[in-house]
Design an enzyme around this catalytic site. Structure first.
Site, mmCIF file in Angstrom:
data_model
loop_
_atom_site.group_PDB
_atom_site.id
_atom_site.type_symbol
_atom_site.label_atom_id
_atom_site.label_comp_id
_atom_site.label_asym_id
_atom_site.label_seq_id
_atom_site.Cartn_x
_atom_site.Cartn_y
_atom_site.Cartn_z
ATOM 1 N N HIS A 76 0.890 -1.203 -0.009
ATOM 2 C CA HIS A 76 0.145 -0.051 0.015
ATOM 3 C C HIS A 76 0.776 1.326 0.050
ATOM 4 O O HIS A 76 1.778 1.350 0.968
ATOM 5 C CB HIS A 76 -0.782 0.075 1.468
ATOM 6 C CG HIS A 76 -1.661 -1.295 1.293
ATOM 7 N ND1 HIS A 76 -2.094 -1.722 2.689
ATOM 8 C CD2 HIS A 76 -2.271 -2.134 0.647
ATOM 9 C CE1 HIS A 76 -2.543 -2.968 2.747
ATOM 10 N NE2 HIS A 76 -2.791 -3.132 1.409
ATOM 11 N N TYR A 139 2.978 2.356 13.318
ATOM 12 C CA TYR A 139 3.389 3.599 12.429
ATOM 13 C C TYR A 139 2.583 4.917 12.819
ATOM 14 O O TYR A 139 1.493 4.979 13.074
ATOM 15 C CB TYR A 139 3.139 3.163 11.076
ATOM 16 C CG TYR A 139 1.704 2.482 10.711
ATOM 17 C CD1 TYR A 139 0.809 3.254 9.933
ATOM 18 C CD2 TYR A 139 1.656 1.262 10.951
ATOM 19 C CE1 TYR A 139 -0.478 2.832 9.569
ATOM 20 C CE2 TYR A 139 0.217 0.754 10.260
ATOM 21 C CZ TYR A 139 -0.615 1.322 9.809
ATOM 22 O OH TYR A 139 -1.884 0.802 9.506
#
Length: 487
Positions: A76, A139
């Site tokens: 992604h 993240y």
């Protein structure tokens, strides 16, 4: 959890290691531990930016927990930057550059454990495969998730990328959505973040359009397209998609600004609107390029003005430009370009003189104001140079070079270069020129020469003004009508 006795997890210094993908950087993180476990600073802005990590402004923290070894996710690419690390467990990570450009399709792989992190720039595809059960992949991102954002995807099994997964893909858990992503040949690359040019119909706006053209990621806006005073400006565009705003819009009617309504308009355009842009640029990490003026100085210096000289504007226009400059300096990523006597595509002093010469008119022109012309191609090229070389942010003077001249000198040169007698120009003082004017007249700085050493030290050398003037006169035709002989 990483074994507290694992020597790979402890004793490291904060260290950055570049990869073949531009902007994708692996970081070793200091991890401190004992028999009880370990501790690390997963994100520490001051230390990490000092060590070279972009100050990317994270706004959201996400965690992906994976029960079993072999769980595989990706590939992604999102329109934001990521700071990726592992809280517990280990992963095999694979990253593919899916941005437009020469490195499109470049692959990088490595393993991450809690002692490593990686900075993933916007448009680089992110994927991983867990190598241990109970792995938490974390993240930080610098934009809030949005269903309207444009994403780019690549199939995990793409033959061109040829990622050597530790556990074969036919033996692991993959979502049906990830299995359906396209091969590299069918991927639409992620476009760069956008550049917005404000004041697109002005002389500088037109020069930037000529220089940059109609690339899909560059937008040109007039006030009709985007009114900076509108109350919904913060949501008028998806600002996180923008990298740069060039503010070439301003209220430049110097004498009109001395009137009641003109003063209001000048402050609205040159200060209030600039403050709105500054807030947006600061909030979204946008580089803001702002055009300033020699009118911020009082014109009493006996040498060219440098960027560090104190401002002391004489006119309302100069005051609004100085106020706008002060606001722009609060933006972390900014360039202020102070310029003077701008000449480009549109009504300007040179075209007026060219027109008067052709019509046989012998004008009176001010001869007690000294400075240098700035041609808009030079100004546009200077902006492009600062942006593409990532020159230090701050204030730069930018004009064409050469011997400072007066307006009367320039008029005589125009007459000479167009085949007319320069002696037809009569030099007069500013006071005499405006002696019979009944409307308000703004005071002008008598010495407007700007020192361009700072921008030349970045590697950009403006051409001499006289050369640019000759080129300009060869390429343009005189316009109808005049706008006064002062310029």
């Amino acid at each position: 959890m990483t074994d507290a006795s694992d020597p790979t997890a402890f004793g490291k210094k904060l260290t950055a290691t570049p990869t073949p993908i531009p902007g994708l950087v692996v970081w070793d993180l200091p991890v401190h531990g004992d028999a009880r476990g370990w501790f690390k600073e997963n994100w520490q802005r001051e230390k990490m930016t000092a060590a070279g990590l972009p100050d990317f402004g994270p706004v959201q923290n996400n965690i992906s927990f994976n029960d079993a070894a072999g769980t595989t996710r990706g590939i992604h690419a999102e329109p934001w930057d990521k700071w990726v690390s592992v809280a517990t467990g280990r992963i095999f990570g694979a990253w593919v550059d899916l941005r437009e450009g020469p490195t499109f399709g470049t692959v990088f792989t490595t393993e991450l454990d809690p002692s490593k992190a990686i900075f993933v720039p916007r448009g680089v595809g992110n994927s991983y495969q867990t190598l241990a059960p109970d792995t938490a992949y974390t993240y930080l991102v610098n934009d809030h998730w949005s269903p309207t954002a444009e994403y780019t995807f690549l199939n995990l099994a793409d033959e061109t990328a040829a990622i050597d997964w530790p556990i074969p893909l036919d033996q692991v858990e993959i979502s049906d959505k990830d299995k359906a992503h396209p091969r590299l040949a069918d991927v639409t690359p992620m476009a760069p973040r956008k550049t917005l040019v404000l004041g697109a119909n002005g002389q500088l706006g037109r020069a930037l359009h000529t220089l940059w053209g109609d690339q899909p990621h560059i937008e040109y806006a007039t006030r009709a397209d985007l009114d900076l005073t509108r109350p919904d400006l913060p949501t008028a565009r998806r600002w996180r998609d923008y990298d740069t705003i060039v503010n070439a819009a301003a209220h430049t009617a110097v004498d009109t600004a001395e009137t009641r309504h003109g003063r209001t308009d000048a402050w609205a355009a040159n200060v209030t609107a600039v403050a709105a842009l500054a807030r947006i640029a600061t909030a979204h990490g946008i580089t803001l390029v702002h055009i300033s003026s020699d009118y911020v100085y009082d014109g009493t210096s006996d040498r060219p003005y440098t960027e560090t000289d104190p401002v002391n504007p004489l006119s309302v226009y100069g005051q609004t430009k100085a106020a706008g400059d002060a606001i722009i300096t609060t933006v972390p990523r900014h360039y202020i370009l102070r310029t003077s006597w701008v000449i480009g595509d549109g009504h300007n002093f040179v075209r007026t003189m060219q027109n008067l010469a052709q019509r046989g008119i012998d004008p009176r022109v001010v001869d007690d104001q000294t400075g240098r012309l700035t041609f808009t191609p030079t100004l546009a090229d200077g902006i492009h140079h600062l942006l593409t070389t990532h020159a230090p942010h701050g204030t730069y003077n930018l004009t064409n070079t050469g011997q400072p001249t007066t307006w009367a000198d320039i008029a005589r040169t125009v007459y000479h270069l167009t085949g007319h007698d320069p002696a037809r120009i009569t030099g007069v003082t500013t006071t005499d020129y405006y002696a019979t004017t009944t409307t308000p007249i703004a005071p002008r700085p008598h010495h407007s020469t700007l020192d361009t050493t700072k921008i030349q030290n970045t590697g950009y050398s403006p051409t001499p003004a006289e050369e640019e003037l000759a080129t300009y006169l060869r390429e343009v035709s005189p316009t109808s009508g005049t706008h006064g002989a002062r310029g």
